[in-house]
Design a protein around this motif. Structure first.
Motif, short mmCIF file in Angstrom:
data_model
loop_
_atom_site.label_atom_id
_atom_site.label_comp_id
_atom_site.label_asym_id
_atom_site.label_seq_id
_atom_site.Cartn_x
_atom_site.Cartn_y
_atom_site.Cartn_z
N ILE A 13 -8.38 58.49 31.62
CA ILE A 13 -9.04 59.76 31.39
C ILE A 13 -9.39 60.05 30.17
O ILE A 13 -8.74 60.26 29.05
CB ILE A 13 -7.87 60.89 32.03
N GLU A 18 -12.05 64.99 31.87
CA GLU A 18 -10.91 66.07 31.56
C GLU A 18 -11.55 67.26 31.77
O GLU A 18 -11.24 68.21 32.45
CB GLU A 18 -10.05 65.85 30.42
N PHE A 79 -2.72 67.47 35.22
CA PHE A 79 -2.95 66.15 35.37
C PHE A 79 -1.59 65.48 35.54
O PHE A 79 -0.99 65.34 34.64
CB PHE A 79 -3.95 65.70 34.14
N THR A 90 -4.31 71.30 31.42
CA THR A 90 -5.52 71.93 30.45
C THR A 90 -5.76 73.26 30.82
O THR A 90 -6.85 73.69 30.47
CB THR A 90 -6.71 71.23 30.84
#
Length: 144
Positions: A13, A18, A79, A90
């Motif tokens: 990632i 992201e 995630f 996030t």
């Protein structure tokens, strides 16, 4: 045999992916918030054919669904790395210093609340459908 290499999962990632996923979750959360507000309005103002108990149960279910979706899509945005047994987030709470495991616990609590609200609504609906002489019918009607 597959070896467990932690750098393999972390490097999968990158930062642009992201950001794309985060903005995708934010857009889903924004659209679902608008739809939830419309549903709140319809339950409160336009559902005159329901009795007050069913309206309260529907409102409780909608509030639970709103909290679950708002937390998952805007505040948390996880995630997950199942091979490592963790992940990172996030969302807005994480940007303000919240931790992943705290957000995950709040999300799981909101899922349990959503499931409980749905089960209570199903039980109340079952009680209205049963014949008065049924063994499954409560003797005294449950009031909120």
């Amino acid at each position: 045999q597959m070896s467990l290499n932690t750098t393999q999962f972390v490097s999968d990632i990158n930062e642009s992916f992201e950001k794309i996923i985060t903005y995708f979750y934010f857009s889903i959360g924004f659209v679902s918030t608008i739809l939830s507000m419309l549903t709140f309005y319809l339950i409160i103002r336009e559902s005159s054919f329901f009795n007050i108990d069913v309206r309260i149960l529907l409102l409780n279910l909608q509030i639970s669904a709103f909290f679950n979706n708002f937390h998952y899509c805007i505040l948390f945005v996880p995630f997950l790395f199942p091979y490592l047994g963790g992940g990172f987030c996030t969302g807005i709470l994480c940007m303000l210093g919240g931790r992943f495991h705290e957000g995950m616990c709040l999300w799981l609590a909101s899922v349990v609340l959503l499931c409980a609200s749905f089960i209570v609504l199903l039980f109340a609906r079952l009680q209205t459908l049963l014949h008065p002489w049924s063994r499954m019918k409560l003797r005294f009607p449950a009031r909120l």
